[in-house]
Scaffold this active site. Sequence first.
Site, PDB file in Angstrom:
ATOM      1  N   ASP A 136     -24.539   6.502  -6.246  1.00  0.00           N
ATOM      2  CA  ASP A 136     -25.418   6.244  -7.390  1.00  0.00           C
ATOM      3  C   ASP A 136     -26.845   6.447  -6.938  1.00  0.00           C
ATOM      4  OD1 ASP A 136     -24.784   4.827 -10.320  1.00  0.00           O
ATOM      5  OD2 ASP A 136     -26.873   4.669  -9.692  1.00  0.00           O
ATOM      6  N   GLY A 143     -19.551   0.166 -10.834  1.00  0.00           N
ATOM      7  CA  GLY A 143     -18.361   0.284 -10.005  1.00  0.00           C
ATOM      8  C   GLY A 143     -17.032  -0.003 -10.691  1.00  0.00           C
ATOM      9  N   ASP A 168     -28.872  11.131  -4.989  1.00  0.00           N
ATOM     10  CA  ASP A 168     -28.917  11.859  -6.252  1.00  0.00           C
ATOM     11  C   ASP A 168     -27.762  12.866  -6.264  1.00  0.00           C
ATOM     12  OD1 ASP A 168     -29.388  13.554  -8.353  1.00  0.00           O
ATOM     13  OD2 ASP A 168     -31.552  13.695  -8.006  1.00  0.00           O
ATOM     14  N   CYS A 228     -20.178   7.443 -22.635  1.00  0.00           N
ATOM     15  CA  CYS A 228     -19.964   6.480 -23.720  1.00  0.00           C
ATOM     16  C   CYS A 228     -20.911   6.827 -24.865  1.00  0.00           C
ATOM     17  CB  CYS A 228     -20.106   5.042 -23.247  1.00  0.00           C
ATOM     18  SG  CYS A 228     -21.711   4.660 -22.524  1.00  0.00           S
ATOM     19  N   CYS A 242     -21.448   8.973 -10.248  1.00  0.00           N
ATOM     20  CA  CYS A 242     -22.375   8.035 -10.910  1.00  0.00           C
ATOM     21  C   CYS A 242     -21.629   6.718 -11.008  1.00  0.00           C
ATOM     22  CB  CYS A 242     -22.739   8.548 -12.299  1.00  0.00           C
ATOM     23  SG  CYS A 242     -23.649  10.100 -12.265  1.00  0.00           S
TER      24      CYS A 242
HETATM   25  N1  SAM Z   1     -19.082   4.721 -13.535  1.00  0.00           N
HETATM   26  C1  SAM Z   1     -19.782   3.465 -13.716  1.00  0.00           C
HETATM   27  C2  SAM Z   1     -18.760   2.364 -13.897  1.00  0.00           C
HETATM   28  O1  SAM Z   1     -17.644   2.613 -14.321  1.00  0.00           O
HETATM   29  O2  SAM Z   1     -19.089   1.195 -13.611  1.00  0.00           O
HETATM   30  C3  SAM Z   1     -20.802   3.547 -14.829  1.00  0.00           C
HETATM   31  C4  SAM Z   1     -21.819   4.657 -14.639  1.00  0.00           C
HETATM   32  S1  SAM Z   1     -23.181   4.649 -15.738  1.00  0.00           S
HETATM   33  C5  SAM Z   1     -22.482   5.334 -17.166  1.00  0.00           C
HETATM   34  C6  SAM Z   1     -24.176   5.966 -15.140  1.00  0.00           C
HETATM   35  C7  SAM Z   1     -24.771   5.769 -13.759  1.00  0.00           C
HETATM   36  O3  SAM Z   1     -25.321   7.027 -13.358  1.00  0.00           O
HETATM   37  C8  SAM Z   1     -25.910   4.777 -13.650  1.00  0.00           C
HETATM   38  O4  SAM Z   1     -25.567   3.766 -12.754  1.00  0.00           O
HETATM   39  C9  SAM Z   1     -27.076   5.608 -13.095  1.00  0.00           C
HETATM   40  O5  SAM Z   1     -27.847   4.905 -12.137  1.00  0.00           O
HETATM   41  C10 SAM Z   1     -26.356   6.754 -12.442  1.00  0.00           C
HETATM   42  N2  SAM Z   1     -27.111   8.013 -12.285  1.00  0.00           N
HETATM   43  C11 SAM Z   1     -28.003   8.567 -13.136  1.00  0.00           C
HETATM   44  N3  SAM Z   1     -28.453   9.736 -12.630  1.00  0.00           N
HETATM   45  C12 SAM Z   1     -27.836   9.922 -11.441  1.00  0.00           C
HETATM   46  C13 SAM Z   1     -27.897  10.934 -10.429  1.00  0.00           C
HETATM   47  N4  SAM Z   1     -28.696  11.993 -10.561  1.00  0.00           N
HETATM   48  N5  SAM Z   1     -27.123  10.782  -9.334  1.00  0.00           N
HETATM   49  C14 SAM Z   1     -26.322   9.711  -9.185  1.00  0.00           C
HETATM   50  N6  SAM Z   1     -26.240   8.714 -10.094  1.00  0.00           N
HETATM   51  C15 SAM Z   1     -26.979   8.832 -11.204  1.00  0.00           C
END
Ligand code: SAM
Length: 433
Positions: free
Chosen positions: A276, A257, A302, A374, A253
């Site tokens: 993502d 970035g 996904d 978080c 996820c």
């Molecule tokens: N790791 C990132 C960073 O340090 O910049 C922050 C990630 S943020 C907490 C969670 C991310 O999970 C979001 O960008 C969201 O789009 C993505 N997300 C949600 N469900 C997902 C899935 N089923 N597969 C992949 N990404 C997913």
Amino acid sequence: MSQVAGAPVRALAARVLDAVVHRGRSLKAELANALPQLVDTRDRALTEAVCFTALRQRARYDQALSLWMPRPLGARDGELRALLWVGLAQLDELALPPHAALSATVEAARLLRRPHQAGMVNALLRRAQREGIAAAGAELAWPEWLRTQLRQAWGEQAEAIFENSARAAPLWLRVNREHSTPSVYLQVLAEELPEVQASLSPLLADGVRIDTHVAVSALPGFEQGVVSVQDGSAQQVADALRPAIGARVLDACAAPGGKAAHLLERDPSLQLLALDVDARRLRRVQETLDRVGANARTLAADASTPAAWWDGQPFDAILLDAPCSATGVVRRQPDILLHRRESDIDALVATQARLLDALWPLLKPGGELLYATCSILPRENQHQIDDFLARTPAMRAQPLDESYGHAAGSGRQRLPGEDGMDGFFYARLRRQD
Ligand code: SAM
């Protein structure tokens, strides 16, 4: 003091505050310059009182404004922001007659050459007058269901969570190891921006803490990727995951970035796949990587359906920085409290469980998955991991030390504001079979 005379006083106070807060000037020096411009000693006293009050209450006022304004003010709106503090200070602690305070402050917007924003100043100050500005402490509008859940989870510590979430957060920087080190960067800051208060943290190998308001774009080396903005709690993810040199890593996820970039700054030889589900957000991953000069494969997919994208090659390490309630970062994003619904939590818990179940089989035996959020809700954190471990005998929790926060089930939890950092949960899980 007449209303006509009142506006220049407010405009002057806003200029002083703007210089002090946004350009790192000393309050004493700015007042020494400004006060002689006022003939009336009562005007001078009012300017001083407004400036001191606004400086003390700034965090509270910013919280109130961020909840009331549809869009945050831009970097060029420093004087306007300061004028809003001036207005709020008069209505709040100084308890001046509202009519005079309001009209003089709105008029001051024109004096500051912002006639087009006078209406907004008027509307915001009228709202403050009507609704009041919440007191420090439990002032943020936590929805009742969330307040109850946090009290159940954290007992007496819940009050500290409410209070710390209402305080302004420091700015945390991550220094790119490819370019510099935190102590060298501290020297650069001392030379180029001597008014900025900066320090190191014993918990962070790459972090610098900044306690003075400073525009990120004004930071030396920011455009060149020497430093990035990233909370200390998020920086610890790289320590907790600690992939081996050149390891094959999945960031499941990844957007926008920040953590992928950190991992690659530490070890450019990592073979990192950044995934993502949101293609638009994934573009930000590429921008982040470009700015710091890092390389990774990015893929819009996904993470919970690996059959659609996985090449069958197992990973040494997986970072699951899961979508969550973000209840640990309310101090940076108070509008979370406006948007979050109780039913969201069930949906998030289900998504997190699906991601855990889908991703662990992609690890090599002996490989590790770091689960991070978080959030400060146990259902998304220690309970989520307890349930996962109970249904997944192949996975075992690995210890994390107290530098990651309180022991919380098989993981660690930092509460908002502890160590100056955001609320965060970490659990390190190893594939044993
Ligand atoms: N790791 C990132 C960073 O340090 O910049 C922050 C990630 S943020 C907490 C969670 C991310 O999970 C979001 O960008 C969201 O789009 C993505 N997300 C949600 N469900 C997902 C899935 N089923 N597969 C992949 N990404 C997913």
